[in-house]
Scaffold this motif. Structure first.
Motif, PDB file in Angstrom:
ATOM      1  N   LYS A 159      -3.929  51.830   9.655  1.00 24.81           N
ATOM      2  CA  LYS A 159      -3.482  52.329  10.956  1.00 24.81           C
ATOM      3  C   LYS A 159      -4.231  53.605  11.338  1.00 24.81           C
ATOM      4  O   LYS A 159      -4.368  54.516  10.523  1.00 24.81           O
ATOM      5  CB  LYS A 159      -1.979  52.600  10.932  1.00 24.81           C
ATOM      6  CG  LYS A 159      -1.392  53.061  12.260  1.00 24.81           C
ATOM      7  CD  LYS A 159       0.116  53.218  12.144  1.00 24.81           C
ATOM      8  CE  LYS A 159       0.702  53.780  13.415  1.00 24.81           C
ATOM      9  NZ  LYS A 159       0.242  55.172  13.660  1.00 24.81           N
ATOM     10  N   ASP A 165      -4.478  57.120  13.249  1.00 25.21           N
ATOM     11  CA  ASP A 165      -3.395  58.103  13.348  1.00 25.21           C
ATOM     12  C   ASP A 165      -2.872  58.306  14.763  1.00 25.21           C
ATOM     13  O   ASP A 165      -1.950  59.107  14.982  1.00 25.21           O
ATOM     14  CB  ASP A 165      -3.830  59.454  12.758  1.00 25.21           C
ATOM     15  CG  ASP A 165      -5.034  60.050  13.478  1.00 25.21           C
ATOM     16  OD1 ASP A 165      -5.464  59.476  14.500  1.00 25.21           O
ATOM     17  OD2 ASP A 165      -5.546  61.078  13.010  1.00 25.21           O
ATOM     18  N   HIS A 166      -3.437  57.596  15.746  1.00 28.76           N
ATOM     19  CA  HIS A 166      -2.919  57.660  17.112  1.00 28.76           C
ATOM     20  C   HIS A 166      -3.025  56.276  17.740  1.00 28.76           C
ATOM     21  O   HIS A 166      -3.888  55.478  17.344  1.00 28.76           O
ATOM     22  CB  HIS A 166      -3.712  58.678  17.951  1.00 28.76           C
ATOM     23  CG  HIS A 166      -5.170  58.333  18.050  1.00 28.76           C
ATOM     24  ND1 HIS A 166      -6.105  58.751  17.131  1.00 28.76           N
ATOM     25  CD2 HIS A 166      -5.855  57.579  18.950  1.00 28.76           C
ATOM     26  CE1 HIS A 166      -7.292  58.288  17.459  1.00 28.76           C
ATOM     27  NE2 HIS A 166      -7.170  57.567  18.559  1.00 28.76           N
ATOM     28  N   PRO A 167      -2.171  55.950  18.680  1.00 29.26           N
ATOM     29  CA  PRO A 167      -2.257  54.641  19.338  1.00 29.26           C
ATOM     30  C   PRO A 167      -3.502  54.532  20.212  1.00 29.26           C
ATOM     31  O   PRO A 167      -4.104  55.547  20.592  1.00 29.26           O
ATOM     32  CB  PRO A 167      -0.979  54.590  20.198  1.00 29.26           C
ATOM     33  CG  PRO A 167      -0.095  55.680  19.680  1.00 29.26           C
ATOM     34  CD  PRO A 167      -1.010  56.728  19.140  1.00 29.26           C
ATOM     35  N   ALA A 183       3.893  51.455  22.715  1.00 32.08           N
ATOM     36  CA  ALA A 183       2.541  51.757  22.265  1.00 32.08           C
ATOM     37  C   ALA A 183       1.740  50.507  21.992  1.00 32.08           C
ATOM     38  O   ALA A 183       2.277  49.474  21.597  1.00 32.08           O
ATOM     39  CB  ALA A 183       2.593  52.627  20.994  1.00 32.08           C
ATOM     40  N   LEU A 197      -0.568  49.994  19.307  1.00 28.84           N
ATOM     41  CA  LEU A 197      -0.946  50.621  18.048  1.00 28.84           C
ATOM     42  C   LEU A 197      -2.336  50.156  17.633  1.00 28.84           C
ATOM     43  O   LEU A 197      -2.670  48.972  17.774  1.00 28.84           O
ATOM     44  CB  LEU A 197       0.075  50.274  16.966  1.00 28.84           C
ATOM     45  CG  LEU A 197       1.522  50.672  17.291  1.00 28.84           C
ATOM     46  CD1 LEU A 197       2.483  50.015  16.304  1.00 28.84           C
ATOM     47  CD2 LEU A 197       1.682  52.181  17.280  1.00 28.84           C
ATOM     48  N   ALA A 252      -9.646  55.907  21.898  1.00 31.87           N
ATOM     49  CA  ALA A 252      -8.448  55.878  22.731  1.00 31.87           C
ATOM     50  C   ALA A 252      -8.794  55.363  24.125  1.00 31.87           C
ATOM     51  O   ALA A 252      -9.917  55.547  24.614  1.00 31.87           O
ATOM     52  CB  ALA A 252      -7.828  57.269  22.829  1.00 31.87           C
ATOM     53  N   TYR A 286       8.633  55.400  21.537  1.00 30.52           N
ATOM     54  CA  TYR A 286       7.676  55.214  22.625  1.00 30.52           C
ATOM     55  C   TYR A 286       7.114  53.796  22.594  1.00 30.52           C
ATOM     56  O   TYR A 286       6.972  53.183  21.539  1.00 30.52           O
ATOM     57  CB  TYR A 286       6.511  56.203  22.492  1.00 30.52           C
ATOM     58  CG  TYR A 286       6.795  57.607  22.966  1.00 30.52           C
ATOM     59  CD1 TYR A 286       5.793  58.374  23.544  1.00 30.52           C
ATOM     60  CD2 TYR A 286       8.057  58.170  22.840  1.00 30.52           C
ATOM     61  CE1 TYR A 286       6.038  59.681  23.974  1.00 30.52           C
ATOM     62  CE2 TYR A 286       8.321  59.456  23.261  1.00 30.52           C
ATOM     63  CZ  TYR A 286       7.305  60.214  23.823  1.00 30.52           C
ATOM     64  OH  TYR A 286       7.563  61.485  24.255  1.00 30.52           O
ATOM     65  N   TYR A 297      -3.116  53.532  23.153  1.00 31.65           N
ATOM     66  CA  TYR A 297      -2.461  54.180  24.292  1.00 31.65           C
ATOM     67  C   TYR A 297      -0.959  54.028  24.103  1.00 31.65           C
ATOM     68  O   TYR A 297      -0.496  53.064  23.488  1.00 31.65           O
ATOM     69  CB  TYR A 297      -2.887  53.550  25.625  1.00 31.65           C
ATOM     70  CG  TYR A 297      -2.441  54.336  26.835  1.00 31.65           C
ATOM     71  CD1 TYR A 297      -3.054  55.547  27.161  1.00 31.65           C
ATOM     72  CD2 TYR A 297      -1.393  53.886  27.635  1.00 31.65           C
ATOM     73  CE1 TYR A 297      -2.638  56.281  28.258  1.00 31.65           C
ATOM     74  CE2 TYR A 297      -0.979  54.617  28.743  1.00 31.65           C
ATOM     75  CZ  TYR A 297      -1.599  55.811  29.038  1.00 31.65           C
ATOM     76  OH  TYR A 297      -1.182  56.545  30.131  1.00 31.65           O
ATOM     77  N   SER A 298      -0.208  54.981  24.605  1.00 23.92           N
ATOM     78  CA  SER A 298       1.251  54.908  24.499  1.00 23.92           C
ATOM     79  C   SER A 298       1.883  55.466  25.762  1.00 23.92           C
ATOM     80  O   SER A 298       1.225  56.151  26.566  1.00 23.92           O
ATOM     81  CB  SER A 298       1.756  55.685  23.269  1.00 23.92           C
ATOM     82  OG  SER A 298       1.485  57.069  23.404  1.00 23.92           O
ATOM     83  N   ARG A 315     -12.834  59.397  20.621  1.00 24.44           N
ATOM     84  CA  ARG A 315     -11.409  59.554  20.320  1.00 24.44           C
ATOM     85  C   ARG A 315     -10.758  58.255  19.897  1.00 24.44           C
ATOM     86  O   ARG A 315      -9.617  58.249  19.436  1.00 24.44           O
ATOM     87  CB  ARG A 315     -10.677  60.114  21.554  1.00 24.44           C
ATOM     88  CG  ARG A 315     -11.040  61.548  21.911  1.00 24.44           C
ATOM     89  CD  ARG A 315     -10.401  61.946  23.235  1.00 24.44           C
ATOM     90  NE  ARG A 315      -8.973  61.589  23.248  1.00 24.44           N
ATOM     91  CZ  ARG A 315      -8.286  61.370  24.374  1.00 24.44           C
ATOM     92  NH1 ARG A 315      -8.879  61.454  25.546  1.00 24.44           N
ATOM     93  NH2 ARG A 315      -7.011  61.075  24.321  1.00 24.44           N
TER      94      ARG A 315
END
Length: 489
Positions: free
Chosen positions: A160, A162-164, A146, A148, A225, A144, A166-167, A223
């Motif tokens: 890092k 644990d989630h981007p 992303a 990061l 995000a 994907y 946005y991706s 979040r």
């Protein structure tokens, strides 16, 4: 960045000639964003983690006025990782020398699912409500695209998330991501590390498919995000920063004038042999102020006010009426498919109308920048085009017709603005107050001097176009990288 009264521009540069490769960080400084002094490179390829190139990155100013560079380096196997550098002497107003951190690289793509050769271009850092630094890095994760997300307490040791940020499930990785806060209808800039006012939005920009695209949304602090206002799966329909030859843009918060400024890279569209003859390849566009429109739906851009300091010899016309077929000379001075199929010579209702620029005496060579107005149900859409198909008699050039649409309330607004900056091979046009921007590269064959070119206002539509104000200026040369003896352009 703007630091201690000086603007710094860092850029990808090959010391060995106008060809791709051997990339270091060039460095120029200015007090006015117009006239520039060229300095020694800030970063060169001299460590194992950047021997393949000192690629794109960002500068963040830490508390206490401490600038820090974070950049992508490539090793001998082209694996990419993030590196840190500090000014050697912060009392030097030009910050000529930079020292790389002993623990470089500070960040490697060593987690499962990450592509080690698609991991680059860290953003400027920002501080979250928990006091931790954050930054985004363009990458490919499990196939994907992303942005990061990483966190740090000290900007040296990164973890890092644990989630981007946005991706997207697209296969092309996002280069040169940019993330910043904007306030609807307010052209003042926002520092992402400062308190963000209520009602602010966020913009996530990425360079993909050879163009710069972006989304408007909100940054969910809980979040960690980015949440777009509108999720559009087809990336071909994402909003564009510029509809022409414009890529790898980068913005920064200018604390000097409380604005956000964005630059883009415009590649050459002639041949590599032309680049060798010129001795250079690629240029940066005029710095632009960038902000969010009042409706919160799109970014607007406008050349920085400092560029007006170069104006001389104003030509001013008021109260013009352009009827179908009129050509008024200004003396002394998927939209792509639509623009290509219906050029400026094809008549319509409201339009085409606009400018013919860089025109030779017999019009064998000319570039057209113009509008067409369309009715779409209860609203109007304006198509802005920059048509290069007759810009040069040379057959070996890229000569496309660029174009972009924007919504327009014809009954309320009544006026459509157009501003065009012409500088030898560079043409930058801003339509509708900066709702559509198009950067073009043109190389006329018969015009020995841009000063000998003609400029016309025209209308080929059936509706009369009234021009309440038409102004043009001759522009003085800016002093560009004068210490290196490079010629001004």
């Amino acid at each position: 960045m703007y630091f201690n009264g000086i603007y710094h521009e860092f850029y990808q540069y090959n010391l060995n000639g106008p060809i791709f490769g051997d990339i270091v960080w060039g460095h120029s400084v200015s007090t006015d964003l117009v006239n520039w002094i060229g300095l020694e490179p800030a970063l060169v390829r001299d460590t194992p983690s950047d021997i393949d190139g000192c690629w794109t990155g960002s500068v963040t100013i830490l508390p206490g006025g401490k600038p820090i560079i974070i950049y992508t380096g490539g090793d001998i196997d082209q694996n990419q990782a993030q590196n840190i550098a500090f000014p050697k002497n912060r009392s030097d107003p030009y910050l000529r020398e930079w020292i790389k951190a002993d623990n470089n690289p500070v960040l490697r793509p060593d987690e499962p699912g990450m592509n080690s050769i698609e991991f680059r271009d860290p953003t400027t850092g920002w501080i979250g409500p928990d006091g931790l630094w954050r930054m985004a890095v363009g990458g490919e994760l499990n196939g994907y695209s992303a942005a990061l997300l990483y966190k740090s307490e000290d900007f040296l040791n990164w973890t890092k998330v644990d989630h981007p940020l946005y991706s997207h499930n697209g296969s092309n990785m996002w280069e040169c991501p940019d993330f910043f806060a904007v306030l609807p209808g307010n052209n003042a800039g926002l520092d992402l590390s400062a308190a963000i006012p209520q009602g602010a939005k966020h913009a996530l920009k990425m360079s993909v498919d050879s163009v710069d695209k972006y989304m408007i949304g909100v940054y969910d602090l809980h979040r960690d995000a980015f949440v777009p206002d509108n999720v559009v799966d087809d990336r071909r329909l994402w909003l564009r920063i510029d509809y022409g030859t414009f890529y790898a843009s980068k913005s920064f918060f200018d604390s000097n004038k409380n604005r956000r400024i964005i630059w883009g890279w415009s590649r050459e569209t002639d041949s590599p042999s032309d680049d060798l003859a010129k001795g250079w390849a690629g240029l940066h566009t005029i710095p632009r102020t960038i902000w969010l429109a009042g409706d919160g739906k799109q970014l607007l851009q406008w050349p920085v006010e400092e560029i007006e300091s170069l104006r001389t010899n104003e030509i001013n016309h008021q109260g013009l009426e352009l009827n179908k077929g009129d050509l008024f000379e200004i003396k002394e001075v998927d939209a792509f498919q639509h623009c290509g199929e219906a050029g400026a010579s094809v008549p319509g209702g409201i339009g085409p109308f606009g400018l013919v620029i860089l025109a030779s005496d017999n019009m064998d060579e000319h570039t057209e920048v113009y509008f067409r107005v369309y009715k779409s149900q209860e609203k109007y859409m304006v198509l802005m085009c920059s048509d290069l198909r007759r810009s040069s008699l040379r057959p070996d050039l890229e000569k496309p017709a660029y174009g972009g649409f924007f919504e327009f309330d014809l009954e309320k607004e009544r006026k459509i603005s157009l501003r065009t900056l012409i500088d030898r091979s560079a043409v930058e046009s801003f339509g509708g107050g900066g709702r559509v921007c198009i950067t073009s590269r043109v190389y006329p064959a018969v015009l020995a001097d841009v000063g000998s070119a003609h400029i016309y206002a025209f209308n080929n539509g059936s509706a009369t176009v009234r021009v309440p104000q038409l102004s043009a200026w001759t522009m003085r040369k800016a002093q560009v990288n004068v210490e290196k003896g490079w010629s001004a352009i």
